[in-house]
Design an enzyme around this catalytic site. Structure first.
Site, PDB file in Angstrom:
ATOM      1  N   ASP A   1       9.091 -17.207  28.142  1.00  0.00           N
ATOM      2  CA  ASP A   1       7.846 -17.856  28.513  1.00  0.00           C
ATOM      3  C   ASP A   1       8.099 -19.355  28.315  1.00  0.00           C
ATOM      4  O   ASP A   1       9.033 -19.748  27.610  1.00  0.00           O
ATOM      5  CB  ASP A   1       6.718 -17.354  27.608  1.00  0.00           C
ATOM      6  CG  ASP A   1       5.412 -18.072  27.876  1.00  0.00           C
ATOM      7  OD1 ASP A   1       5.026 -18.174  29.049  1.00  0.00           O
ATOM      8  OD2 ASP A   1       4.790 -18.538  26.908  1.00  0.00           O
TER       9      ASP A   1
ATOM     10  N   ASP B   1       5.142 -15.664  23.472  1.00  0.00           N
ATOM     11  CA  ASP B   1       4.261 -15.901  22.321  1.00  0.00           C
ATOM     12  C   ASP B   1       2.817 -15.479  22.582  1.00  0.00           C
ATOM     13  O   ASP B   1       1.908 -15.900  21.874  1.00  0.00           O
ATOM     14  CB  ASP B   1       4.303 -17.383  21.925  1.00  0.00           C
ATOM     15  CG  ASP B   1       3.658 -18.290  22.968  1.00  0.00           C
ATOM     16  OD1 ASP B   1       3.744 -17.957  24.180  1.00  0.00           O
ATOM     17  OD2 ASP B   1       3.077 -19.324  22.591  1.00  0.00           O
TER      18      ASP B   1
ATOM     19  N   ASP C   1       5.558 -22.544  27.796  1.00  0.00           N
ATOM     20  CA  ASP C   1       4.834 -23.240  26.732  1.00  0.00           C
ATOM     21  C   ASP C   1       4.759 -22.380  25.473  1.00  0.00           C
ATOM     22  O   ASP C   1       4.310 -21.230  25.518  1.00  0.00           O
ATOM     23  CB  ASP C   1       3.411 -23.562  27.192  1.00  0.00           C
ATOM     24  CG  ASP C   1       3.378 -24.488  28.391  1.00  0.00           C
ATOM     25  OD1 ASP C   1       3.194 -25.693  28.198  1.00  0.00           O
ATOM     26  OD2 ASP C   1       3.545 -23.987  29.527  1.00  0.00           O
TER      27      ASP C   1
END
Length: 231
Positions: A7, A167, A9
């Protein structure tokens, strides 16, 4: 392990400082209470809409006034996309190690392509990234597995041989739905609603730092090298 996908960010790149700066300045300009930095950080993975709602919580997301503020936020961000943004500490060394081992790495993100490409260019990562899948490339975004399968297809690999690091619960769900080995990056921008029970995300592994991620990937790399040698 034949490839590693991230991922963007909060997993590969630490972009929170730029979002914090922009949102807090919008608060000051609107003469509203300045939102706490930690709260902004926890909302980064939820996208631009969630960011702007921190400043204007009373506005519906389809309100023309809200949409105008959202566009202003995106314009400011696009013009200042990497002022304080950096790779997470230790991440460049990890990427170099993957590259030296000829393990391609790439990105599957819900961040729009124009912003993703600008960010990678600003950090000199655009030529190193083997694949970039953004919302515009698919009909269904994460947590749907479609973007994961597209990344695997572009890498010419079976998704079962790919690791995905994220995250947010939608990252782990998307990776699991595509039969990838999933790693929860607990050092990232964990949403407040989900951070108290990380085991409930059902990731294959949980890591607390990039150093922990490197150790885990090293063990997978060693296994990869052993299998290659035996073949």
């Amino acid at each position: 392990m034949q490839a590693v996908l991230f991922d963007l960010d909060g997993t590969l790149i630490d972009t929170a400082a730029d979002f914090i700066r922009i949102i807090q300045e919008m608060c000051r300009q609107a003469q509203r209470p300045v939102v706490d930095a930690a709260h902004i950080r926890s909302q980064v993975s939820e996208g631009a809409r969630a960011m702007v709602q921190l400043v204007y919580p009373e506005l519906a997301s389809d309100d023309p006034v809200f949409l105008a503020h959202r566009q202003r936020f995106l314009d400011i961000y696009a013009e200042n996309i990497a002022v304080d943004t950096r790779l997470f500490a230790g991440m460049d060394e990890l990427l170099l190690q993957l590259e030296a081992a000829q393990i391609p790495w790439g990105i599957v993100t819900n961040k729009p392509r124009a912003l993703s490409e600008s960010l990678l260019k600003a950090l000199a990562l655009e030529q190193r990234c083997a694949v970039l899948v953004c919302p515009e490339d698919v009909q269904h975004t994460k947590p749907d597995p479609e973007p994961m399968y597209l990344a695997a297809k572009q890498l010419q690999l079976d998704s079962q041989h790919i690791i995905y690091v994220g995250d947010h619960p939608r990252d782990i769900d998307a990776g699991r739905n595509a039969h990838m080995y999933t790693i929860l990056a607990a050092y990232g921008y964990l949403p407040a609603a989900y951070r108290d029970d990380l085991a409930a995300w059902h990731a294959d592994a949980i890591i607390d730092s990039v150093a922990d991620l490197q150790k885990l990937l090293n063990s997978r790399l060693a296994h990869h090298a052993t299998r290659a040698y035996s073949l």
